[in-house]
Design a protein around this motif. Structure first.
Motif, PDB file in Angstrom:
ATOM      1  N   GLY A 199       0.824  -1.206   0.000  1.00  0.00           N
ATOM      2  CA  GLY A 199       0.000   0.000   0.000  1.00  0.00           C
ATOM      3  C   GLY A 199       0.855   1.251   0.000  1.00  0.00           C
ATOM      4  N   THR A 200       1.970   1.193   0.702  1.00  0.00           N
ATOM      5  CA  THR A 200       2.877   2.344   0.744  1.00  0.00           C
ATOM      6  C   THR A 200       3.440   2.637  -0.645  1.00  0.00           C
ATOM      7  OG1 THR A 200       3.493   1.615   2.972  1.00  0.00           O
ATOM      8  CG2 THR A 200       4.869   3.301   1.957  1.00  0.00           C
TER       9      THR A 200
ATOM     10  N   ASP B  85      -6.110   7.425  -0.049  1.00  0.00           N
ATOM     11  CA  ASP B  85      -5.487   6.321   0.671  1.00  0.00           C
ATOM     12  C   ASP B  85      -6.620   5.372   1.046  1.00  0.00           C
ATOM     13  OD1 ASP B  85      -4.440   4.521   2.464  1.00  0.00           O
ATOM     14  OD2 ASP B  85      -3.128   5.969   3.451  1.00  0.00           O
TER      15      ASP B  85
ATOM     16  N   ALA C  80      -6.144   2.209   1.616  1.00  0.00           N
ATOM     17  CA  ALA C  80      -5.438   1.029   2.138  1.00  0.00           C
ATOM     18  C   ALA C  80      -6.395   0.081   2.862  1.00  0.00           C
ATOM     19  CB  ALA C  80      -4.302   1.448   3.070  1.00  0.00           C
ATOM     20  N   CYS C  81      -7.312   0.661   3.639  1.00  0.00           N
ATOM     21  CA  CYS C  81      -8.214  -0.155   4.474  1.00  0.00           C
ATOM     22  C   CYS C  81      -9.576  -0.364   3.830  1.00  0.00           C
ATOM     23  CB  CYS C  81      -8.422   0.531   5.823  1.00  0.00           C
ATOM     24  SG  CYS C  81      -6.917   0.733   6.763  1.00  0.00           S
TER      25      CYS C  81
ATOM     26  N   SER D   1      -4.191  -1.489   0.107  1.00  0.00           N
ATOM     27  CA  SER D   1      -3.190  -2.371   0.716  1.00  0.00           C
ATOM     28  C   SER D   1      -3.790  -3.751   0.944  1.00  0.00           C
ATOM     29  CB  SER D   1      -2.726  -1.802   2.059  1.00  0.00           C
ATOM     30  OG  SER D   1      -2.034  -2.790   2.808  1.00  0.00           O
TER      31      SER D   1
ATOM     32  N   LYS E  43      -5.660  -5.880   6.722  1.00  0.00           N
ATOM     33  CA  LYS E  43      -6.714  -5.315   5.880  1.00  0.00           C
ATOM     34  C   LYS E  43      -7.754  -6.392   5.527  1.00  0.00           C
ATOM     35  CE  LYS E  43      -3.586  -2.086   5.858  1.00  0.00           C
ATOM     36  NZ  LYS E  43      -3.330  -0.914   6.522  1.00  0.00           N
TER      37      LYS E  43
HETATM   38  C1  LIG Z   1      -1.925  -0.214   6.042  1.00  0.00           C
HETATM   39  C2  LIG Z   1      -1.962   1.187   5.652  1.00  0.00           C
HETATM   40  C3  LIG Z   1      -1.017   1.730   4.760  1.00  0.00           C
HETATM   41  C4  LIG Z   1       0.180   0.983   4.283  1.00  0.00           C
HETATM   42  O1  LIG Z   1      -0.067  -0.198   3.589  1.00  0.00           O
HETATM   43  P1  LIG Z   1       1.118  -1.277   3.460  1.00  0.00           P
HETATM   44  O2  LIG Z   1       0.566  -2.276   2.518  1.00  0.00           O
HETATM   45  O3  LIG Z   1       1.385  -1.821   4.806  1.00  0.00           O
HETATM   46  O4  LIG Z   1       2.302  -0.569   2.893  1.00  0.00           O
HETATM   47  C5  LIG Z   1      -1.185   3.045   4.374  1.00  0.00           C
HETATM   48  N1  LIG Z   1      -2.187   3.799   4.844  1.00  0.00           N
HETATM   49  C6  LIG Z   1      -3.086   3.321   5.712  1.00  0.00           C
HETATM   50  C7  LIG Z   1      -4.201   4.210   6.177  1.00  0.00           C
HETATM   51  C8  LIG Z   1      -2.995   2.008   6.162  1.00  0.00           C
HETATM   52  O5  LIG Z   1      -3.883   1.555   7.049  1.00  0.00           O
END
Ligand SMILES: *Cc1c(COP(=O)(O)O)cnc(C)c1O
Length: 396
Positions: free
Chosen positions: A59-60, A156, A158-159, A180, A185
């Protein structure tokens, strides 16, 4: 109670399909980015309703490449909530840009458009909207602020796989959205990420950048009937997803709707149970939001950090694992002195008062009842110990 196994905060769920696809991929001999990644990208884009999906290693990496592809760099300011996992902010800094912390809405814990409006400067080059813990951010309110200035929003997400904003899946807005697949997740590949977008030429560029800037993919070259000599027009990175991870992703995607349904049922049951526990607030979803409940965040009204942490300790000693709700990035040593829009009062209160309760697909009703019971008991015990110090003793 002590002899029962601990209830974890989260736990991924893998079944026969994961094993089958993983094994088939292993046996195919193609383990780095190849045909499975292409397949996962197509299936993910179809499930979201975006024109494109570009798989990456985390995700990063998805956030970082999204910012890079918008030309974000030295001298640029990127507005970002402080109340987020620190990876969001780190991605900005790794682009050589300057994060500017903004405040959140206390009900959703998501970026506050008014705080964004106050933080705008001529250097503002992008805004990152975090769909925190899978709760969709109010993109329309944010767009009303950014669009007149032509400032891109990067999501973002990610979640937020499976969450919906005004009926549409998060990631379908046309903004770049970064997902992510970390085990905390909702869709898990181990490590992994995805960028969704609607711009096909930008997607082609992102695919080059994740693979050292190479003009053709390995899969294309492998399929070609003639020798293909690649070219490098710009300097890229290694942010490839492997086919092994993509195999897991395909299997997880097939189970996503079922998993979402289960998470929503658990959340509804928590909400019901929390009605009987004074001073603990369940999360509130606005009308526009259909969250995926990646995490289940509760607020202990009026708690100090210290009390919240003692509550978490008390729960742990009774066999229930929790986590603090959300971190305030600007309070971490590495971001001390960073630029903020103002005092960020809602961020600081949320960072103090919130915690996450166990939330995963295989959480049984028995275990969930135990979580609620342990929360209730620990609150009693926790607040009793503070009764001498302040008036909290009278609260229950
Ligand atoms: C988990 C997360 C990330 C990073 O994702 P990774 O896959 O661990 O690099 C970025 N932003 C938020 C809000 C997250 O919860």
């Amino acid at each position: 109670m002590a002899d029962r196994p601990r209830i974890p905060i989260a736990k991924p769920v893998f079944g026969a399909k994961e094993e089958e696809l993983l094994l088939a991929t292993l046996r195919s001999g193609w383990v780095t980015q190849g045909p499975r990644v292409e397949e996962f990208e197509a299936a993910f884009a179809a499930s979201i309703g975006s024109a494109e999906a570009v798989a990456v290693s985390s995700g990063t990496a998805a956030l970082f490449l999204s910012l890079k592809s918008q030309g974000i760099g030295r001298g640029d300011e990127v507005l970002v909530p402080s109340l987020t996992f620190i990876a969001t902010v780190n991605a900005i800094v790794h682009c050589d840009a300057t994060p500017v912390f903004v405040d959140v809405d206390p009900a959703t814990y998501n970026i506050d458009a008014d705080s964004v409006a106050r933080a705008l400067t001529p250097q503002t080059a992008a805004v990152i909207a975090v769909h925190q813990l899978g709760m969709p951010a109010d993109l329309d309110a944010l767009t009303a602020v950014t669009q007149p200035r032509g400032i891109p929003i990067i999501e973002d997400a990610a979640c937020a796989v499976g969450s919906r904003y005004k009926g549409a899946p998060v990631g379908a807005s046309g903004n770049l959205a970064a997902f992510s697949f970390h085990p905390r997740k909702v869709l898990v590949t181990g490590e992994g990420g995805m960028i969704t977008l609607n711009d096909s030429s930008l997607a082609r560029r992102l695919r080059r950048l994740r693979h050292q800037g190479m003009s053709v993919s390995d899969a294309e070259r492998h399929r070609a009937q003639r020798v293909v000599i690649e070219q490098y027009d710009e300097i890229g990175f290694n942010f490839r997803m492997s086919d092994l991870h993509a195999a897991l992703g395909l299997a997880q995607l097939a189970g996503l709707d079922r998993h979402l349904e289960r998470r929503r049922a658990i959340a509804a049951r928590y909400e019901q149970g929390l009605r009987h526990i004074a001073d603990v607030q369940p999360p509130a979803a606005p009308d526009y939001a259909d969250p995926n409940f990646q995490s289940y965040i509760v607020r202990v009204n009026g708690a100090g950090c210290d009390e919240r942490d003692r509550l978490m300790d008390a729960m742990l000693s009774r066999g229930v694992v929790t986590r603090r709700g959300l971190m305030a990035s600007h309070a971490e040593p590495c971001y001390r002195g960073a630029k903020t829009e103002g005092a960020l009062p809602h961020t600081e209160t949320a960072a103090r008062e919130t915690l996450l309760l166990p939330m995963y697909v295989e959480l049984t009703e028995d275990d969930q009842d135990r979580v609620l019971q342990v929360l209730d008991e620990s609150l009693e015990a926790g607040f009793q110990t503070t009764a001498n110090r302040n008036s909290k003793g009278s609260r229950r």
